[in-house]
Design a protein around this motif. Structure first.
Motif, PDB file in Angstrom:
ATOM      1  N   LYS A   1       0.822  -1.216   0.000  1.00 29.33           N
ATOM      2  CA  LYS A   1       0.000   0.000   0.000  1.00 29.33           C
ATOM      3  C   LYS A   1       0.855   1.265   0.000  1.00 29.33           C
ATOM      4  CE  LYS A   1      -4.051  -2.045   2.260  1.00 29.33           C
ATOM      5  NZ  LYS A   1      -4.970  -1.985   3.417  1.00 29.33           N
ATOM      6  N   ASN A   2       1.922   1.287   0.824  1.00 26.08           N
ATOM      7  CA  ASN A   2       2.755   2.493   0.889  1.00 26.08           C
ATOM      8  C   ASN A   2       4.145   2.273   0.307  1.00 26.08           C
ATOM      9  OD1 ASN A   2       3.989   0.927   2.833  1.00 26.08           O
ATOM     10  ND2 ASN A   2       3.328   2.189   4.569  1.00 26.08           N
ATOM     11  N   ASN A   3       4.410   1.044  -0.202  1.00 29.56           N
ATOM     12  CA  ASN A   3       5.680   0.700  -0.849  1.00 29.56           C
ATOM     13  C   ASN A   3       6.876   0.879   0.087  1.00 29.56           C
ATOM     14  OD1 ASN A   3       6.922  -0.361  -3.107  1.00 29.56           O
ATOM     15  ND2 ASN A   3       7.534   1.645  -3.862  1.00 29.56           N
ATOM     16  N   VAL A   4       6.673   0.703   1.384  1.00 33.73           N
ATOM     17  CA  VAL A   4       7.743   0.780   2.365  1.00 33.73           C
ATOM     18  C   VAL A   4       8.164  -0.642   2.742  1.00 33.73           C
ATOM     19  CG1 VAL A   4       8.386   1.528   4.704  1.00 33.73           C
ATOM     20  CG2 VAL A   4       6.970   2.997   3.266  1.00 33.73           C
ATOM     21  N   THR A   5       9.469  -0.898   2.773  1.00 37.04           N
ATOM     22  CA  THR A   5       9.988  -2.205   3.164  1.00 37.04           C
ATOM     23  C   THR A   5      10.342  -2.189   4.647  1.00 37.04           C
ATOM     24  OG1 THR A   5      10.864  -2.590   0.945  1.00 37.04           O
ATOM     25  CG2 THR A   5      11.755  -3.934   2.732  1.00 37.04           C
ATOM     26  N   TYR A   6       9.658  -3.018   5.421  1.00 38.36           N
ATOM     27  CA  TYR A   6       9.865  -3.066   6.869  1.00 38.36           C
ATOM     28  C   TYR A   6      10.777  -4.239   7.224  1.00 38.36           C
ATOM     29  CZ  TYR A   6       6.045   0.290   7.232  1.00 38.36           C
ATOM     30  OH  TYR A   6       5.268   1.411   7.117  1.00 38.36           O
ATOM     31  N   LEU A   7      11.496  -4.087   8.335  1.00 35.38           N
ATOM     32  CA  LEU A   7      12.382  -5.125   8.853  1.00 35.38           C
ATOM     33  C   LEU A   7      11.709  -5.821  10.025  1.00 35.38           C
ATOM     34  CD1 LEU A   7      15.695  -3.051   8.908  1.00 35.38           C
ATOM     35  CD2 LEU A   7      14.886  -4.554   7.082  1.00 35.38           C
ATOM     36  N   TYR A   8      11.736  -7.140  10.035  1.00 32.76           N
ATOM     37  CA  TYR A   8      11.137  -7.915  11.119  1.00 32.76           C
ATOM     38  C   TYR A   8      12.170  -8.912  11.669  1.00 32.76           C
ATOM     39  CZ  TYR A   8       6.546  -6.226   9.666  1.00 32.76           C
ATOM     40  OH  TYR A   8       5.470  -5.425   9.359  1.00 32.76           O
ATOM     41  N   GLU A   9      12.160  -9.064  12.985  1.00 28.88           N
ATOM     42  CA  GLU A   9      12.914 -10.146  13.606  1.00 28.88           C
ATOM     43  C   GLU A   9      12.000 -11.372  13.615  1.00 28.88           C
ATOM     44  OE1 GLU A   9      15.863 -10.005  17.265  1.00 28.88           O
ATOM     45  OE2 GLU A   9      13.792 -10.266  17.945  1.00 28.88           O
ATOM     46  N   ASP A  10      12.417 -12.397  12.916  1.00 31.82           N
ATOM     47  CA  ASP A  10      11.561 -13.559  12.671  1.00 31.82           C
ATOM     48  C   ASP A  10      12.139 -14.793  13.365  1.00 31.82           C
ATOM     49  OD1 ASP A  10       9.379 -14.894  10.767  1.00 31.82           O
ATOM     50  OD2 ASP A  10      11.187 -16.137  10.717  1.00 31.82           O
TER      51      ASP A  10
ATOM     52  N   GLY B   1      12.299  -2.101  12.346  1.00 32.23           N
ATOM     53  CA  GLY B   1      12.762  -0.949  11.567  1.00 32.23           C
ATOM     54  C   GLY B   1      12.270  -1.017  10.135  1.00 32.23           C
ATOM     55  N   LYS B   2      12.942  -0.302   9.248  1.00 30.83           N
ATOM     56  CA  LYS B   2      12.576  -0.281   7.834  1.00 30.83           C
ATOM     57  C   LYS B   2      13.787   0.099   6.998  1.00 30.83           C
ATOM     58  CE  LYS B   2      10.839   4.484   8.085  1.00 30.83           C
ATOM     59  NZ  LYS B   2       9.671   5.354   7.900  1.00 30.83           N
ATOM     60  N   LEU B   3      13.665  -0.056   5.662  1.00 33.78           N
ATOM     61  CA  LEU B   3      14.728   0.327   4.741  1.00 33.78           C
ATOM     62  C   LEU B   3      14.578   1.785   4.347  1.00 33.78           C
ATOM     63  CD1 LEU B   3      15.060  -2.665   2.234  1.00 33.78           C
ATOM     64  CD2 LEU B   3      16.349  -2.233   4.318  1.00 33.78           C
ATOM     65  N   ASP B   4      15.704   2.496   4.286  1.00 35.33           N
ATOM     66  CA  ASP B   4      15.677   3.876   3.806  1.00 35.33           C
ATOM     67  C   ASP B   4      15.316   3.878   2.323  1.00 35.33           C
ATOM     68  OD1 ASP B   4      17.111   6.343   2.505  1.00 35.33           O
ATOM     69  OD2 ASP B   4      16.946   6.828   4.635  1.00 35.33           O
ATOM     70  N   ARG B   5      14.370   4.733   1.923  1.00 41.27           N
ATOM     71  CA  ARG B   5      13.870   4.747   0.536  1.00 41.27           C
ATOM     72  C   ARG B   5      14.967   5.098  -0.464  1.00 41.27           C
ATOM     73  NH1 ARG B   5       8.370   5.089  -0.628  1.00 41.27           N
ATOM     74  NH2 ARG B   5       6.972   5.102   1.166  1.00 41.27           N
ATOM     75  N   VAL B   6      15.903   5.982  -0.071  1.00 48.61           N
ATOM     76  CA  VAL B   6      16.900   6.487  -1.005  1.00 48.61           C
ATOM     77  C   VAL B   6      18.130   5.588  -1.053  1.00 48.61           C
ATOM     78  CG1 VAL B   6      18.389   8.431  -1.595  1.00 48.61           C
ATOM     79  CG2 VAL B   6      16.085   8.837  -0.685  1.00 48.61           C
ATOM     80  N   THR B   7      18.707   5.320   0.127  1.00 50.24           N
ATOM     81  CA  THR B   7      19.974   4.586   0.175  1.00 50.24           C
ATOM     82  C   THR B   7      19.794   3.081   0.236  1.00 50.24           C
ATOM     83  OG1 THR B   7      20.101   4.660   2.604  1.00 50.24           O
ATOM     84  CG2 THR B   7      21.007   6.540   1.372  1.00 50.24           C
ATOM     85  N   GLY B   8      18.599   2.609   0.661  1.00 48.01           N
ATOM     86  CA  GLY B   8      18.391   1.183   0.828  1.00 48.01           C
ATOM     87  C   GLY B   8      19.014   0.607   2.085  1.00 48.01           C
ATOM     88  N   GLN B   9      19.547   1.468   2.955  1.00 44.28           N
ATOM     89  CA  GLN B   9      20.168   0.988   4.184  1.00 44.28           C
ATOM     90  C   GLN B   9      19.107   0.711   5.247  1.00 44.28           C
ATOM     91  OE1 GLN B   9      22.977   4.100   5.116  1.00 44.28           O
ATOM     92  NE2 GLN B   9      24.606   3.117   3.942  1.00 44.28           N
ATOM     93  N   ARG B  10      19.446  -0.183   6.185  1.00 50.05           N
ATOM     94  CA  ARG B  10      18.515  -0.542   7.251  1.00 50.05           C
ATOM     95  C   ARG B  10      18.514   0.524   8.344  1.00 50.05           C
ATOM     96  NH1 ARG B  10      21.217  -5.215   5.850  1.00 50.05           N
ATOM     97  NH2 ARG B  10      19.895  -6.789   4.872  1.00 50.05           N
ATOM     98  N   VAL B  11      17.325   0.935   8.742  1.00 48.40           N
ATOM     99  CA  VAL B  11      17.155   1.903   9.824  1.00 48.40           C
ATOM    100  C   VAL B  11      16.375   1.201  10.939  1.00 48.40           C
ATOM    101  CG1 VAL B  11      16.235   4.151  10.500  1.00 48.40           C
ATOM    102  CG2 VAL B  11      17.108   3.810   8.164  1.00 48.40           C
ATOM    103  N   TYR B  12      17.070   0.853  12.023  1.00 46.12           N
ATOM    104  CA  TYR B  12      16.440   0.130  13.125  1.00 46.12           C
ATOM    105  C   TYR B  12      15.740   1.102  14.069  1.00 46.12           C
ATOM    106  CZ  TYR B  12      19.345  -3.751  11.540  1.00 46.12           C
ATOM    107  OH  TYR B  12      19.920  -4.725  10.784  1.00 46.12           O
ATOM    108  N   ASN B  13      14.649   0.630  14.709  1.00 48.68           N
ATOM    109  CA  ASN B  13      13.930   1.494  15.649  1.00 48.68           C
ATOM    110  C   ASN B  13      14.668   1.548  16.991  1.00 48.68           C
ATOM    111  OD1 ASN B  13      13.229  -0.886  17.096  1.00 48.68           O
ATOM    112  ND2 ASN B  13      11.367  -1.141  15.873  1.00 48.68           N
ATOM    113  N   PRO B  14      14.339   2.526  17.857  1.00 49.50           N
ATOM    114  CA  PRO B  14      15.077   2.710  19.117  1.00 49.50           C
ATOM    115  C   PRO B  14      15.090   1.472  20.008  1.00 49.50           C
ATOM    116  CG  PRO B  14      13.726   4.627  18.650  1.00 49.50           C
ATOM    117  CD  PRO B  14      13.354   3.599  17.632  1.00 49.50           C
ATOM    118  N   ALA B  15      13.957   0.745  20.072  1.00 50.78           N
ATOM    119  CA  ALA B  15      13.889  -0.427  20.945  1.00 50.78           C
ATOM    120  C   ALA B  15      14.898  -1.495  20.514  1.00 50.78           C
ATOM    121  CB  ALA B  15      12.478  -0.999  20.950  1.00 50.78           C
TER     122      ALA B  15
END
Length: 518
Positions: free
Chosen positions: A17-26, A45-59
């Motif tokens: 729906k928003n074309n955002v790639t999210y990161l999950y611990e599975d 977290g999620k992937l940065d739209r421009v660089t494609g790098q992983r951006v983890y959340n504070p927790a």
């Protein structure tokens, strides 16, 4: 019974729906009641739209920090084995790449191939290659910074191009010459460029790339950059001489070259040629009108987009030359799309005429479909001058033609024309804003190298295209499929976890013998 969780791994899931790639611990476990594998997932977290790098959340970052304090490290490491195996395949089967290494040395060639694979896998500016994380898992080591990229481009000069071409050419080989008009920037407000060519009939300066390929497989060999448009036969002669292409080469020229006088000159010089006929040619309208039913029910062809095309080959109605043919094509889907878009386009034209805000490219529509009565203090009064549906049905929308003096079938002529368009699209917009700003590609000392690098990328594409022939897979499908293949490992365990191959990945693995774990 308590379920045993697997070691955690990080996976990527794209929200459509928003074309955002999210990161999950599975973590997965076996559910004895449902008798199937279940998953526990937590968004980290999620992937940065421009660089494609992983951006983890504070927790998650806090969790990682606590683990560091206790001496435990569980940050996953991802690799892309599919890209590395594919690069190794090309390295073994592409002689031009091997010749390049003998000319430049292994280190410079390795960094250039990293850039060439980036261009093959992405439709991004070259300067973004420094941010290509997936490429770091490949076989080749990329340049360290933008200055290193510029230094590599300067290595790719005319002398190297001629030497590289000489190592690839063989006696008695037949060539194709493609006239590409798409190397300037199409971006708005690029301050680094004063002029840029677009495909409208505007009097703007342009550069032209003339690409030399083999005729059988269309493997790229060399190129020449012209400071204008190839519009006369003398330029053709000079270009063929520069490229060391013999008289038997087939010329795939831009439609702007078309004129009856130039065709006559090419015939007198015994040149083989193929190019598209521009629209609104009187003789072409007459030819379509007199053979319309035969074209619509003609030989069925399939184009590169898997669309059904009808065709008819006729002798050209000029010069009385029995070896000169016109291939007429009818694209029903294209005509249907034009019909559906007609009314919305006419609505825009009506508003433009009412407000006096004319658009130059709509001038022919204004003249054909509307009658305007001007008013001094109000909107102009605009009426339809004729029935648009009736006019459209009588038009030749969806019909087009190629002219050639070769014995190519309609399918072969269509394939060669589409090959030219594909080359032109990939050489398009080399002078984009980012590369002009970061790499100064508009400068002559770098632009030749930038085009040469695109030639190297096209050479890799040609090897893959030949290897995939008959498989039903395109180069783009293979690159997309293998780029999605990831392995993950954890430093504290030393174990590498491999994902299961998809059906496409298995097919490519078997076809190219990549040796991926199934």
């Amino acid at each position: 019974m308590e379920a045993t969780l697997s070691p955690p791994k990080v996976i990527e899931i794209t929200n459509k729906k928003n074309n955002v790639t999210y990161l999950y611990e599975d973590q997965h476990y076996w559910d004895p009641h449902k008798k199937q594998t279940r998953h526990k997932r937590r968004c980290i977290g999620k992937l940065d739209r421009v660089t494609g790098q992983r951006v983890y959340n504070p927790a998650y970052r806090e969790k990682i920090s606590r683990q560091k304090d206790t001496g435990m490290q569980v940050i996953p490491t991802f690799t892309s084995p599919g890209l590395a195996r594919l690069q190794d395949y090309v390295q073994q089967h592409c002689r031009p790449i091997q010749e390049l290494a003998s000319l430049l040395g292994p280190d410079a060639t390795d960094r250039l191939l990293h850039l060439a694979w980036f261009l093959l896998c992405n439709r991004r500016p070259l300067s973004f290659a420094l941010l290509w994380e997936q490429g770091k898992s490949g076989l080749h080591q990329g340049p360290a910074d933008l200055q290193a990229v510029r230094d590599l481009l300067r290595l790719l000069d005319v002398e190297l191009l001629r030497t590289w071409q000489a190592k690839q050419t063989q006696g008695g080989q037949k060539y194709a010459v493609f006239d590409l008009c798409a190397i300037a920037s199409y971006e708005n407000h690029n301050p680094y460029l004063q002029y840029g060519y677009n495909r409208d009939s505007e009097a703007l300066e342009q550069n032209t790339i003339v690409l030399l390929t083999t005729y059988e497989r269309f493997h790229p060999i060399s190129f020449q950059i012209l400071p204008g448009t190839m519009l006369d036969c003398r330029t053709v002669d000079e270009t063929l001489s520069f490229l060391d292409a013999d008289d038997a080469s087939i010329l795939m020229l831009n439609r702007r070259f078309f004129s009856l006088s130039r065709i006559e000159q090419l015939l007198q010089q015994n040149r083989s040629f193929l190019f598209r006929v521009p629209t609104r040619q009187g003789w072409l309208d007459e030819l379509i009108a007199s053979n319309r039913q035969a074209i619509e029910t003609g030989i069925g062809l399939v184009d590169s987009q898997k669309r059904n095309i009808r065709s008819l080959r006729l002798h050209a109605p000029f010069f009385g030359n029995q070896s000169l043919y016109v291939h007429l094509f009818y694209d029903e889907l294209w005509r249907t799309n034009q019909r559906e878009n007609l009314f919305s386009l006419l609505g825009r034209c009506k508003r433009e005429l009412e407000t006096g805000q004319h658009v130059e490219e709509h001038a022919r529509l204004y003249e054909t479909y509307f009658r305007v009565r001007k008013r001094s203090k109000a909107l102009h009064h605009v009426q339809l001058a004729s029935d648009p549906v009736q006019r459209f049905e009588a038009s030749h929308a969806g019909f087009w033609a190629l002219v050639t003096n070769t014995e190519l079938s309609s399918q072969e002529a269509l394939d060669m024309y589409e090959k030219r368009n594909a080359f032109e699209r990939r050489f398009d917009n080399l002078m984009n804003f980012e590369d002009c700003q970061n790499l100064q590609v508009q400068s002559p000392q770098y632009f030749l190298g930038r085009v040469f690098l695109q030639l190297i990328s096209e050479t890799i594409r040609a090897v893959l295209h030949e290897a995939l022939e008959g498989s039903g897979l395109s180069v783009e499908e293979v690159l997309f499929s293998l780029s999605d293949l990831r392995n993950v490992s954890f430093s504290e365990q030393g174990t590498c976890y491999c994902g299961r191959l998809t059906s496409v990945q298995k097919k490519v693995n078997e076809l190219l013998h990549l040796g991926l774990e199934t």
